[in-house]
Design a protein around this motif. Structure first.
Motif, mmCIF file in Angstrom:
data_model
loop_
_atom_site.group_PDB
_atom_site.id
_atom_site.type_symbol
_atom_site.label_atom_id
_atom_site.label_comp_id
_atom_site.label_asym_id
_atom_site.label_seq_id
_atom_site.Cartn_x
_atom_site.Cartn_y
_atom_site.Cartn_z
ATOM 1 N N PHE A 146 81.784 92.909 -21.409
ATOM 2 C CA PHE A 146 82.297 94.025 -20.614
ATOM 3 C C PHE A 146 81.360 94.324 -19.453
ATOM 4 O O PHE A 146 80.134 94.391 -19.627
ATOM 5 C CB PHE A 146 82.413 95.288 -21.478
ATOM 6 N N LYS A 147 81.964 94.500 -18.295
ATOM 7 C CA LYS A 147 81.242 95.124 -17.186
ATOM 8 C C LYS A 147 81.834 96.512 -17.016
ATOM 9 O O LYS A 147 83.023 96.654 -16.692
ATOM 10 C CB LYS A 147 81.365 94.333 -15.886
ATOM 11 N N VAL A 148 81.028 97.511 -17.301
ATOM 12 C CA VAL A 148 81.487 98.893 -17.214
ATOM 13 C C VAL A 148 80.937 99.482 -15.920
ATOM 14 O O VAL A 148 79.716 99.520 -15.713
ATOM 15 C CB VAL A 148 81.019 99.715 -18.421
ATOM 16 N N VAL A 149 81.844 99.898 -15.053
ATOM 17 C CA VAL A 149 81.470 100.425 -13.737
ATOM 18 C C VAL A 149 81.789 101.914 -13.687
ATOM 19 O O VAL A 149 82.933 102.326 -13.882
ATOM 20 C CB VAL A 149 82.232 99.694 -12.606
ATOM 21 N N PHE A 150 80.762 102.717 -13.445
ATOM 22 C CA PHE A 150 80.935 104.162 -13.325
ATOM 23 C C PHE A 150 80.945 104.526 -11.836
ATOM 24 O O PHE A 150 80.022 104.167 -11.103
ATOM 25 C CB PHE A 150 79.811 104.904 -14.037
ATOM 26 N N LYS A 151 81.977 105.253 -11.414
ATOM 27 C CA LYS A 151 82.123 105.625 -10.007
ATOM 28 C C LYS A 151 81.955 107.136 -9.862
ATOM 29 O O LYS A 151 82.828 107.918 -10.207
ATOM 30 C CB LYS A 151 83.496 105.182 -9.491
ATOM 31 N N ILE B 292 90.461 93.210 -31.007
ATOM 32 C CA ILE B 292 90.784 91.997 -31.773
ATOM 33 C C ILE B 292 91.974 91.270 -31.149
ATOM 34 O O ILE B 292 92.023 90.030 -31.126
ATOM 35 C CB ILE B 292 91.080 92.360 -33.244
ATOM 36 N N ASP B 293 92.918 92.026 -30.614
ATOM 37 C CA ASP B 293 94.133 91.430 -30.057
ATOM 38 C C ASP B 293 93.933 90.806 -28.687
ATOM 39 O O ASP B 293 94.753 89.988 -28.249
ATOM 40 C CB ASP B 293 95.246 92.488 -29.973
ATOM 41 N N TRP B 294 92.897 91.182 -27.972
ATOM 42 C CA TRP B 294 92.681 90.644 -26.628
ATOM 43 C C TRP B 294 92.293 89.168 -26.688
ATOM 44 O O TRP B 294 91.391 88.770 -27.423
ATOM 45 C CB TRP B 294 91.570 91.406 -25.914
ATOM 46 N N ASN B 295 92.959 88.366 -25.891
ATOM 47 C CA ASN B 295 92.617 86.946 -25.786
ATOM 48 C C ASN B 295 91.527 86.702 -24.749
ATOM 49 O O ASN B 295 90.649 85.863 -24.931
ATOM 50 C CB ASN B 295 93.865 86.118 -25.442
ATOM 51 N N GLU B 296 91.617 87.421 -23.641
ATOM 52 C CA GLU B 296 90.613 87.278 -22.598
ATOM 53 C C GLU B 296 89.274 87.819 -23.094
ATOM 54 O O GLU B 296 89.224 88.786 -23.851
ATOM 55 C CB GLU B 296 91.035 88.037 -21.329
ATOM 56 N N LYS B 297 88.201 87.205 -22.642
ATOM 57 C CA LYS B 297 86.887 87.587 -23.137
ATOM 58 C C LYS B 297 86.076 88.406 -22.139
ATOM 59 O O LYS B 297 85.151 89.115 -22.527
ATOM 60 C CB LYS B 297 86.093 86.338 -23.529
ATOM 61 N N ASP B 298 86.385 88.298 -20.847
ATOM 62 C CA ASP B 298 85.640 89.039 -19.828
ATOM 63 C C ASP B 298 86.496 90.188 -19.314
ATOM 64 O O ASP B 298 87.652 89.991 -18.920
ATOM 65 C CB ASP B 298 85.247 88.121 -18.665
ATOM 66 N N HIS B 299 85.904 91.374 -19.293
ATOM 67 C CA HIS B 299 86.661 92.561 -18.927
ATOM 68 C C HIS B 299 85.847 93.456 -18.002
ATOM 69 O O HIS B 299 84.615 93.527 -18.109
ATOM 70 C CB HIS B 299 87.048 93.359 -20.176
ATOM 71 N N ILE B 300 86.560 94.130 -17.129
ATOM 72 C CA ILE B 300 85.950 95.130 -16.256
ATOM 73 C C ILE B 300 86.572 96.474 -16.583
ATOM 74 O O ILE B 300 87.798 96.629 -16.543
ATOM 75 C CB ILE B 300 86.149 94.791 -14.761
ATOM 76 N N VAL B 301 85.736 97.424 -16.940
ATOM 77 C CA VAL B 301 86.190 98.786 -17.223
ATOM 78 C C VAL B 301 85.676 99.679 -16.095
ATOM 79 O O VAL B 301 84.461 99.831 -15.916
ATOM 80 C CB VAL B 301 85.671 99.287 -18.578
ATOM 81 N N GLU B 302 86.602 100.232 -15.322
ATOM 82 C CA GLU B 302 86.244 101.118 -14.210
ATOM 83 C C GLU B 302 86.482 102.560 -14.644
ATOM 84 O O GLU B 302 87.586 102.932 -15.039
ATOM 85 C CB GLU B 302 87.071 100.796 -12.972
ATOM 86 N N ILE B 303 85.429 103.354 -14.559
ATOM 87 C CA ILE B 303 85.505 104.744 -14.998
ATOM 88 C C ILE B 303 85.187 105.656 -13.818
ATOM 89 O O ILE B 303 84.077 105.622 -13.272
ATOM 90 C CB ILE B 303 84.527 105.001 -16.162
#
Length: 905
Positions: free
Chosen positions: A848-853, A891-902
């Motif tokens: 996860f890349k978690v980006v706080f704005k 568990i259900d996610w197939n993709e492994k790299d994610h970006i969470v923008e907050i």
């Protein structure tokens, strides 16, 4: 003095003229066991363990003073010039206008030094690193002609080989040199001592040590010396070896392939043919120093082939760099690039302690290898943030060191699940040891959702030490082994939950006269080691109370997630568990009687009978014990000064007297008690505020790392611990001890005192980053002394806690029984100019890349979460000031790299 500058996002840094600072060293290691230390002038040592030092051991005092370093000379114009700066003339010119100019560039497990000759005629670039899969280190030396005239010189590598135990540095140093057997090969020197003299006794040596060299085209050296006496010559030194300059006897001391040198101190001197370089031309030389045992002697030829060409070495170097950069790869992006670079090293430090233990670097000369019990668990904290899947097996095996009486082995063996009772025949019990395992297992369950680890069955440690290490079982035999057996002679295995319960419950009942858990031989502060009779640790009584409360909560989570209402435990454990009488809890003698009854039941072979117990019943019993301890501490251990500032007393000494408070010779206050009272929840919110005020008044040292471990007691205190024999401001006696200082920050963050927590953790960074005062490469040292100098680099549990605090508290990215929680506690200054802060971290097989704005540049407490967008498409509704991504979704996610923008509003 120069300043450290970061040059990339991997934490690679530069430092000009590093030789102007004493005590600098960088760790290097292979995956196979080699552990090296290297200074800017290529001093230091290399070894696989206490008994096999390839290069002679170096402690911090002689690290910069000894001149038997890895060296590479150019013999030119009748003089010597060293690419590492270790020659008589170069040292004489240091701090003058005739000094060479140098620049060090270093990264994880490697170092490069560029050196410009004072004349401006030439430049050398010397790189060193350990190979990944072999016990060998490689130096790559490149010489460049910067002048308009041709440059002529003879290149000579000189690498001292030690080849024996660290004990022989003084003990039998000459005698053990008589065991040395060396032979000249066509490309170097191989040494194979006949015997090994060490604490194991005199035995046949099985290790070969070697140095080989080639130039960039694969050409070999043409002359050699292996005898130190011949190399130095009469009156010569490692700074000016006469053999390289003196014409007398020159032909007799230089050896040719197949010649043998017996019974001498060995140095591998490899002289290459004369070189000439035209303007802007360069040439390179590759030197490999390594060791192999007799069973793998063929490996020596594999290693020597690494240096057949410069290209091979460069490719190997890139592979090595990429590997170490990928380890513990948590990336921070804040408004401070220096902090981000610093964190690349902090996140790597737990890996270094996994490799080096608490020994084998120059400051850590008190160790003989391995890690202690506490280190074993705390180092896992950081590893759980980076790769928890590989930690499960480690955790399970760690529990094999627990005895049925709640104590544990204190020395960790080389293999998984291998333990030793003590070192040097001194049996001891540190009262905090039972505290740490649950803390680590809880983080594992939070990060993975694997609550079934509680049901995993493992054995118990069993040796001759019984009655919580107060007696010795004279009937215990070597044939019995080191695993607890039942009455049938079978190895008894209990669940990990059972291990955790007995560790914490045994501690609960092991109390002193003030009804706090006995200090015994020490707690976390190893130097509080002189109060075994009447000493008590209020600090860790808080810690154990917090453990019991957290364990009760987690058992209920376990029940809800698994649907199981009962757990199986050893029948004898009911003695510790079922007692639920305030009359017993409030009476120290009665509490100890409960423990004595249990210990007697598990003295020898046990029936091994287990019983099923309701989870809710266990939880209630644990909470009752926790509540009693916390209430008692709140009522009995709060102390104040004359101005009304308050905090918790943390200890009782060996006279049974309270340690902290306002005394005739001044205020006595220790940080540890404040940390665990806050972290456990023993201190209520108003008490936390008062503690912070008192810590700021009595323990805070601005510019020196922040919060010291204690005030100056102005007394030797033989009734408490050896720490008071240390100079005040050094190590455990009043230094800013990074481990407890960062735990103080962590505790404050947990309780919502975010600005105060940030102050504590940021002070450690600022002190470390102030190279002019700290004299430290990047990373958090064990402590900062009264002058702000950082000591005991790299190998400290503080790094695990620093990383844990930044990831799970400041950035707030953490697991909760397998779910992903995101709750930022970032201050305004931790965002960049655009109001952005980010972290990249692995979790549950994803990255996860978690980006706080924070575009409105609000401070913590003023902002809240408005929008949450995952992978540019999915929106998640925040709950209060948290984002929760459930386990099922992960568990259900197939993709492994994610970006969470907050987005913060």
């Amino acid at each position: 003095m120069s300043k450290i500058n970061y040059v990339d996002k991997n934490g690679t840094f530069e430092l000009k003229n590093p030789e102007h600072t004493s005590g600098l060293y960088l760790p290097m290691a292979s995956k196979k066991g080699l552990k090296s230390a290297v200074t800017p002038d290529f001093g230091g040592d290399a070894k696989t363990d206490q008994n096999h030092f390839m290069i002679a051991p170096k402690s911090i005092l002689n690290l910069s003073n000894d001149r038997d370093t890895r060296n590479f000379f150019l013999v030119m114009d009748g003089k010597l010039w060293s690419v590492t700066g270790v020659s008589a003339e170069q040292e004489a010119n240091r701090f003058t206008d005739k000094e060479d100019s140098t620049k060090l560039t270093a990264g994880r497990m490697w170092q490069r030094v560029e050196r410009n000759h004072t004349s401006g005629r030439l430049k050398s670039t010397t790189t060193i690193f350990d190979t990944l899969d072999h016990n060998a280190e490689i130096m790559l030396v490149t010489i460049e002609n910067l002048s308009d005239e041709d440059l002529f010189f003879e290149p000579v590598a000189a690498i001292p080989l030690y080849g024996r135990s660290a004990d022989n540095l003084r003990d039998h140093r000459h005698v053990t040199s008589l065991l040395n057997r060396a032979v000249i090969t066509d490309d170097g020197v191989v040494m194979h001592p006949t015997l090994s003299f060490d604490e194991r006794g005199h035995q046949k040596n099985d290790m070969s040590y070697f140095v080989f060299g080639r130039d960039e085209n694969g050409n070999k050296p043409n002359r050699f010396i292996a005898d130190v006496e011949d190399y130095l010559g009469a009156g010569g030194t490692f700074l000016r070896p006469r053999s390289l300059l003196d014409k007398n006897g020159k032909d007799t001391i230089w050896k040719k392939p197949t010649e043998a040198i017996d019974g001498k101190e060995i140095v591998a001197v490899l002289r290459f043919p004369k070189c000439s370089l035209k303007k802007s031309e360069s040439c390179s030389f590759q030197i490999v120093t390594g060791m192999v045992d007799d069973e793998n002697i063929a490996e020596m030829d594999i290693i020597r082939r690494f240096i057949y060409s410069k290209t091979q070495v460069e490719n190997l170097f890139e592979t090595t760099k990429n590997y170490w950069n990928s380890v513990a790869d948590i990336i921070f992006e804040t408004g401070n690039e220096r902090f981000d670079g610093f964190m690349k090293w902090v996140s790597f430090q737990p890996e270094l302690r996994r490799i080096f233990g608490c020994s084998f670097l120059p400051h850590h000369d008190y160790g003989r290898g391995g890690r202690g019990w506490r280190d074993l668990w705390q180092d896992c904290l950081a590893l759980l943030l980076t790769d928890p899947t590989q930690v499960r097996d480690m955790l399970v095996n760690n529990f094999k060191g627990v005895r049925l009486d709640g104590t544990n082995a204190t020395i960790i063996g080389d293999k998984k699940g291998e333990f030793k009772a003590d070192r040097n025949g001194i049996p001891r019990v540190w009262m905090d040891h039972g505290f740490w395992p649950f803390l680590t297992v809880k983080l594992y369950m939070d990060q993975t959702g694997d609550l079934d680890i509680l049901n995993e069955k493992v054995s118990y440690f069993k040796d001759a030490l019984i009655n919580r290490v107060t007696k010795r079982d004279e009937e215990h035999s070597k044939e019995y082994g080191l695993e607890q057996k039942n009455a049938k002679g079978e190895v008894y295995k209990g669940t990990i939950l059972e291990h955790i319960l007995l560790e914490n419950l045994c501690a609960f009942y092991d109390v002193g006269a003030h009804n706090k858990i006995r200090l015994l031989n020490a707690d976390w502060n190893d130097a509080l080691d002189m109060a075994p009779d009447k000493g008590e640790s209020v600090a860790f009584t808080c810690g154990y109370a917090g453990n019991l409360k957290e364990l009760a909560t987690y058992l209920r989570i376990y029940k809800a997630k698994t649907g199981r209402s009962k757990v199986s435990i050893l029948k004898e454990l009911l003695i510790l568990l079922e007692e639920d009488s305030i009359l017993v809890y409030g009476n120290p003698a009665k509490r100890r009687k409960v423990l004595e009854k249990y210990v007697q039941e598990v003295l020898g072979e046990i029936p091994g009978e287990t019983v099923l117990v309701e989870i809710e019943k266990i939880s209630v019993l644990l909470e009752h014990k926790a509540d009693f301890m916390m209430k008692q501490i709140r009522e009995e251990e709060w102390v104040t000064d004359k101005e009304g500032n308050g905090w918790f007393n943390g200890y009782y000494d060996n006279n049974g007297a309270r340690v902290e408070g306002d005394f005739e010779n001044g205020v006595r206050m220790m940080l540890t008690g404040q940390v665990f009272s806050i972290m456990s929840g023993t201190a209520k919110k108003e008490s936390v505020a008062s503690i912070v005020k008192s810590c700021d008044k009595y323990l805070y040292k601005k510019g020196l790392g922040g919060y010291a471990l204690n005030t100056d007691f102005k007394d030797l205190r033989l009734d408490l611990g050896r720490m008071f024999g240390f100079a005040y401001g050094e190590k455990e006696n009043g230094a800013v001890f990074s481990h407890m200082a960062v735990m103080y920050a962590n505790a404050l963050y947990k309780r919502g005192f975010v600005k105060e927590g940030y102050k504590a953790i940021n002070e450690l960074f600022m002190a470390s980053d102030n190279f002019e005062i700290s004299n430290n490469y990047p990373g958090v040292p064990e402590y900062f002394n009264e002058k702000g100098k950082g000591l005991y680099s790299y190998l400290t549990g503080a790094a695990s806690w620093y990383l844990l605090t930044m990831v799970t508290e400041a950035f707030g990215v953490r697991g909760n029984a397998g779910d992903l929680y995101i709750e930022p506690k970032l201050l305004k200054e931790q965002f960049n100019e655009e109001g952005i802060a980010a972290i990249q971290v692995p979790f549950r097989g994803h990255r996860f890349k978690v980006v706080f704005k924070n575009t409105k540049h609000k401070d913590y407490g003023d902002y809240s979460i408005s929008n949450v967008i995952i992978d540019s498409t999915s929106k998640v509704k925040p709950q209060k000031n948290q984002v929760i991504i459930p386990e099922k979704l992960l568990i259900d996610w197939n993709e492994k790299d994610h970006i969470v923008e907050i987005e913060l509003k």
